[in-house]
Motif scaffolding. Sequence first.
Motif, PDB file in Angstrom:
ATOM      1  N   ASP A  73      52.193  19.629  12.389  1.00 19.20           N
ATOM      2  CA  ASP A  73      51.481  19.921  11.105  1.00 19.20           C
ATOM      3  C   ASP A  73      52.799  19.558  10.200  1.00 19.20           C
ATOM      4  N   ASN A  79      51.564  18.097   3.265  1.00 16.27           N
ATOM      5  CA  ASN A  79      51.185  19.326   3.940  1.00 16.27           C
ATOM      6  C   ASN A  79      52.218  20.332   3.302  1.00 16.27           C
ATOM      7  N   SER A 239      48.035  24.425  20.455  1.00 15.28           N
ATOM      8  CA  SER A 239      46.880  24.969  19.400  1.00 15.28           C
ATOM      9  C   SER A 239      46.996  24.274  17.816  1.00 15.28           C
ATOM     10  N   LYS A 240      48.282  23.820  17.636  1.00 17.40           N
ATOM     11  CA  LYS A 240      48.316  23.153  16.344  1.00 17.40           C
ATOM     12  C   LYS A 240      47.542  21.726  16.573  1.00 17.40           C
ATOM     13  N   TRP A 241      48.034  21.064  17.606  1.00 16.81           N
ATOM     14  CA  TRP A 241      47.222  19.710  17.758  1.00 16.81           C
ATOM     15  C   TRP A 241      45.466  19.986  17.801  1.00 16.81           C
ATOM     16  N   ASP A 242      45.289  20.936  18.253  1.00 18.17           N
ATOM     17  CA  ASP A 242      43.542  21.441  18.368  1.00 18.17           C
ATOM     18  C   ASP A 242      43.176  21.686  17.020  1.00 18.17           C
ATOM     19  N   ARG A 243      44.303  22.331  16.146  1.00 18.31           N
ATOM     20  CA  ARG A 243      43.526  22.978  14.858  1.00 18.31           C
ATOM     21  C   ARG A 243      43.312  21.716  14.006  1.00 18.31           C
ATOM     22  N   LEU A 244      44.425  20.749  14.216  1.00 25.29           N
ATOM     23  CA  LEU A 244      44.448  19.499  13.344  1.00 25.29           C
ATOM     24  C   LEU A 244      43.345  18.607  13.516  1.00 25.29           C
ATOM     25  N   GLY A 245      42.894  18.769  15.119  1.00 27.05           N
ATOM     26  CA  GLY A 245      41.677  17.730  15.520  1.00 27.05           C
ATOM     27  C   GLY A 245      42.271  16.633  15.955  1.00 27.05           C
TER      28      GLY A 245
END
Length: 276
Positions: A73, A79, A239-245
Amino acid sequence: MAVLLGSDIPVGAPGAWDPTNEPVTPAAAVQHRPISGSVHSWDLSTGVDGPGTRFVTFLAGCPLACLYCHNPDTWKMRNGKRTSADEVVAEAAKYRTFIRAAGGGATISGGEALLQPVFAGELLHRFRHELGLHTALDTSGFLGARATDAMLRDVDLVLLDIKSWDRALYQRLTGRQLRPTLDFAHRLADLGTEVWIRFVLVPGLTDAPGNIEGIAAFAASLGNVSRVDVLPFHKLGESKWDRLGMDFTLRDTPSPSPQQLAAAREVFAGHGLMAV
């Protein structure tokens, strides 16, 4: 000055940063004040971002795209939050007495701090001269050419990330070339700037004996490396990778065992380096 949006504009491309347009000493170029930059966050940490308790400013934007990055992120400047140097210094000043008593200081990290060299230089100068704090710069070294000698005179310690000695693996891990980091390391050695090397041990990727040996021999040859941090790969940022797609390709990669970490540290110790 052109603004780089993370890795959106390649280094050297039209619209990229031009060192001839920058002030020699950011804090001395009063016509540029108030200087501001894109800040992801700030925090207090102990033992991981330089000696003692430290006020750490995480700048937004990074030209690398490391496969094991736990803060994807921070990759884009857009960002972050546009923040003035005055705001950051005022926040750090709240903790100055405690930080100095704890033998700490202030660290500029990221993302990649040298993506915003004027802002980073301003903060380093003011942390050192206004607050009297020990200063550290956490960087991959890829943009080391952006750090003027004047900026580096305001840096007590550089935390230099060397991701891999194997050039092909380095490019696979980061999307960039290793050479600029090595050039920056040599420059720091010439200047006599203290360096801590940081190396992430990733099973099946960076743990090859020859890879570790190459970094160790290089670090020992510089003469200004006082410590090597062998950091275990972890998946706390998954989880950040997942949240960012984004596709986290190391999802099934294990963390190194204590024995693997100890073996890597022994390689560095064998070259006369303090490895932790």
